[in-house]
Scaffold this motif. Structure first.
Motif, PDB file in Angstrom:
ATOM      1  N   LEU A   1       9.341 -34.787 -14.181  1.00 49.11           N
ATOM      2  CA  LEU A   1      10.387 -33.788 -14.368  1.00 49.11           C
ATOM      3  C   LEU A   1       9.695 -32.439 -14.416  1.00 49.11           C
TER       4      LEU A   1
ATOM      5  N   TRP B   1      16.142 -25.876 -11.270  1.00 50.22           N
ATOM      6  CA  TRP B   1      16.187 -26.268 -12.673  1.00 50.22           C
ATOM      7  C   TRP B   1      16.368 -25.094 -13.633  1.00 50.22           C
TER       8      TRP B   1
ATOM      9  N   ARG C   1      20.598 -39.173 -13.054  1.00 54.17           N
ATOM     10  CA  ARG C   1      20.121 -38.999 -11.694  1.00 54.17           C
ATOM     11  C   ARG C   1      18.695 -39.526 -11.556  1.00 54.17           C
ATOM     12  N   ALA C   2      17.863 -39.276 -12.543  1.00 52.84           N
ATOM     13  CA  ALA C   2      16.488 -39.766 -12.506  1.00 52.84           C
ATOM     14  C   ALA C   2      16.444 -41.288 -12.474  1.00 52.84           C
TER      15      ALA C   2
ATOM     16  N   ILE D   1      21.000 -35.236 -15.662  1.00 50.60           N
ATOM     17  CA  ILE D   1      19.680 -35.280 -15.023  1.00 50.60           C
ATOM     18  C   ILE D   1      19.012 -36.626 -15.282  1.00 50.60           C
TER      19      ILE D   1
ATOM     20  N   GLU E   1      17.320 -31.402  -6.967  1.00 48.21           N
ATOM     21  CA  GLU E   1      18.095 -32.363  -7.754  1.00 48.21           C
ATOM     22  C   GLU E   1      18.753 -31.677  -8.954  1.00 48.21           C
TER      23      GLU E   1
ATOM     24  N   ILE F   1      11.682 -34.555  -9.966  1.00 53.78           N
ATOM     25  CA  ILE F   1      12.868 -33.716 -10.142  1.00 53.78           C
ATOM     26  C   ILE F   1      12.385 -32.435 -10.835  1.00 53.78           C
ATOM     27  N   ASN F   2      12.226 -31.367 -10.051  1.00 54.49           N
ATOM     28  CA  ASN F   2      12.421 -31.205  -8.619  1.00 54.49           C
ATOM     29  C   ASN F   2      11.079 -31.363  -7.895  1.00 54.49           C
TER      30      ASN F   2
END
Length: 273
Positions: free
Chosen positions: A60, A247, A264-265, A261, A226, A83-84
């Motif tokens: 992250l 972010w 999504r991860a 987040i 993301e 991410i990202n």
């Protein structure tokens, strides 16, 4: 063996006035991942760039400096989900941001990247109406000081701002046509995990929120992001995206954003790589 996540804090020089909020959204996201059984560890960008990073399946990354991005790209090659990603973060530097938004086909004001330390070439600004007002923005990163984004009403003011940028060591500037309307901030997480609009005044119509969500999601996909956010100008039922960031701090929606987040991860970790 459970997945491991490494969180990288943003460099303080890239978080003017937002060091704590930026750290808070990363910490909140890591806490959500820990609840999912993911092993977590955080590190500052300087340590990440200069030493051997810990093993991680997920990174992250809020870092933005060249050294940290170079190391992040190396870690990604070792099959870690980011991410990202390093490329998507670099895509948010202003020299690459405008072409990325154009590729996405989203409404955005015309603009031009110009050298700050050379005589102004009027041909590069041919698509702009200087008399209608433009914003002159530093041409690399987002604004790191109030003087990094200034409004100009004519060519003379543009040249004066460029000279100021050059004196401060800023080599390039992005000159963007001013759009009249009200500015709203938006936050998003890809995969339809989260999208919210935050006006300063009256609420934004639902149809406008949907249209902005579609455009911002397309922009994020073109840039490879993301976790993202930005600013748009609304005028009636029309809008233009004037800025896009990798972010953000998500200060107004930190809890929901952190959960989004993390979801999504986990989704990305579950994909074949």
């Amino acid at each position: 063996m459970s997945n491991r996540a490494l969180g990288i804090y943003r460099e303080p020089e890239f978080s003017p006035g937002k060091v704590e909020p930026d750290a808070a959204i990363l910490d909140a996201t890591m806490a959500e991942l820990k609840r999912e059984g993911v092993g977590i560890q955080t590190i500052d960008a300087i340590s990440f760039a200069s030493g051997a990073p810990p093993r991680a399946d997920l990174v992250l990354a809020m870092c933005q400096g060249p050294r940290a991005l170079k190391r992040l790209a190396e870690v990604e090659q070792a099959v870690a989900v980011a991410i990202n990603s390093a490329l998507s973060i670099r895509n948010c530097y202003r020299d690459l941001l405008a072409p990325g938004l154009e590729r996405a086909g989203v409404p955005t004001p015309p603009g031009a990247l110009v050298p700050a330390d050379e005589p102004l070439d009027a041909r590069k600004l041919a698509g702009l109406d200087l008399s209608a007002g433009v914003f002159v923005k530093r041409g690399d990163l987002h604004a790191l000081a109030p003087e990094d984004v200034q409004r100009a009403a004519d060519r003379a003011e543009v040249e004066a701002i460029l000279a100021d940028f050059a004196r401060r060591g800023i080599r390039f500037a992005y000159v963007q046509q001013e759009v009249v309307g009200r500015v709203v901030k938006f936050y998003g997480v890809s995969g339809s995990a989260h999208f919210s609009v935050h006006p300063e005044g009256e609420e934004v119509a639902e149809a406008a929120v949907r249209a902005l969500s579609e455009a911002a999601s397309a922009a994020a996909a073109a840039l490879g992001l993301e976790a993202w956010g930005g600013d748009a100008v609304l005028s009636g039922d029309r809008f233009a995206i004037i800025d896009f960031n990798d972010w953000p701090s998500y200060s107004r929606v930190r809890g929901p954003a952190a959960r989004a987040i993390a979801r999504r991860a986990m989704s990305l970790l579950g994909r074949p790589r």
